[in-house]
Design a protein around this motif. Structure first.
Motif: not given
Length: 355
Positions: A311, A314, A330, A334, A339, A341
């Motif tokens: 993570g 991110k 993640i 998120d 968001y 990765l």
């Protein structure tokens, strides 16, 4: 006229009702129902196929389709293993009302999701929830043929108590060296020790459980979202999807085409990534990751495992679409907030991130 097949003697046809011979509890809200024809006829079907039952509900009869969970090697009976969902109607009636001695009309068997008649190879069975039923039929068939089947069996459930057929599978695995069982649960049961896998099935788990997955024929069954995630995992690992087979698990199983409408990054397709805070835009291929493009543009982006696990990388995506297959680094919350990765996200078209 009674149909004949490769078996000796009469074969059941769906103009004869089936008699419920036994009811077996399997897990919370899960029962196996054993059916036989009163005439003593045998069944002829392939491991993984389904049968449709007429259920006499008070408001009127309904037809419901269930995968056969027994092995066609034992032809004198069939079993269906059913799980009641919160909105179940027919299955709820079966669990509450269906008793030994009652008869039901039935149609089938049918379906194209099944083992070949002469199975000879290495198999990877992946299931979730009650999607384990065709996998049980396939595994029992390979076991009862008296050979040494090579099976990697992965079963996912919400908790250990919901692992259907666990004891029967463990018995078979204790007799066959090449039947390898792997259970994955999202949470453990209170006051019970669980030493198996916990979480969501991912690339790392698959590699640990079945290192030679690229050499196997894959059969998958479960909720559509689960099967889509399995396809994502296999596609990201360059698995030959012509060797992937799945069955939708719902009211009426429908044979799936071999071509799926999944998003798969194409190395020939052009994409671009804009790093908003750095004021840099770079063209790339869909098979490039956001992290790879950032490094190529000399943009400093924290990273660690480079496999979607830790993570560290991110970053917020503000526009565009990415294809991300991560390994637990993640949360769904998120992802819902935008968001991604960077190490395992592939741009599909134009993408903008806060970096």
């Amino acid at each position: 006229m009674i149909p004949m097949s490769r078996r000796d003697g009469p074969v059941w046809s769906d103009d004869e009702p089936l008699v419920c011979a036994m009811v077996i509890p399997e897990a919370p809200e899960v029962r196996t129902f054993v059916f036989r024809p009163a005439s003593g006829a045998s069944f002829d079907y392939e491991a993984g196929q389904f049968i449709t039952l007429e259920l006499p509900l008070p408001e009127g009869p309904v037809w419901r389709t269930y995968t056969i969970s027994s092995s066609p090697v034992t032809a004198s009976y069939i079993t269906v293993t059913v799980k009641a969902q919160p909105d179940s109607v027919g299955t709820r009636w079966m669990l509450d009302k269906l008793q030994p001695g009652m008869t039901l009309r039935a149609r089938g068997p049918g379906g194209d999701f099944h083992l070949p008649r002469q199975p000879d190879g290495k198999y990877l069975f992946i299931s979730a929830g009650s999607g384990v039923t065709p996998m049980m039929s396939m595994t029992a068939t390979l076991f009862e043929r008296g050979e040494q089947p090579d099976i990697c069996f992965i079963q996912c459930a919400s908790r250990p108590a919901n692992l259907i057929f666990r004891k029967r599978l463990e018995y078979m695995a204790s007799r066959v060296a090449e039947l390898q069982l792997h259970f994955v649960v999202t949470r453990s049961d209170p006051y019970e020790v669980w030493t198996g896998y916990r979480g969501k099935l991912n690339q790392l788990m698959l590699g640990l459980m079945c290192g030679d997955y690229l050499e196997r024929e894959v059969y998958c069954c479960g909720p559509e979202s689960f099967m889509a995630s399995v396809r994502d995992i296999l596609n990201s690992l360059n698995f030959d999807m012509s060797r992937y087979h799945q069955e939708s698990f719902g009211t009426v199983p429908v044979s799936q085409p071999e071509v799926f409408e999944d998003v798969v990054p194409d190395e020939e397709a052009q994409a671009s990534i804009t790093f908003a805070l750095s004021g840099v835009t770079r063209g790339c291929a869909e098979t490039d990751t956001v992290l790879h493009v950032a490094k190529g543009a000399a943009i400093r982006m924290p990273s660690g495992c480079n496999f979607g696990l830790c993570g560290t990388c991110k970053v917020k995506k503000t526009s565009g679409q990415v294809h991300m297959v991560h390994n637990g680094g993640i949360s769904e919350e998120d992802i819902a907030e935008g968001y991604i990765l960077a190490c395992c996200s592939h741009p599909i078209g134009a993408v903008t991130v806060e970096a």
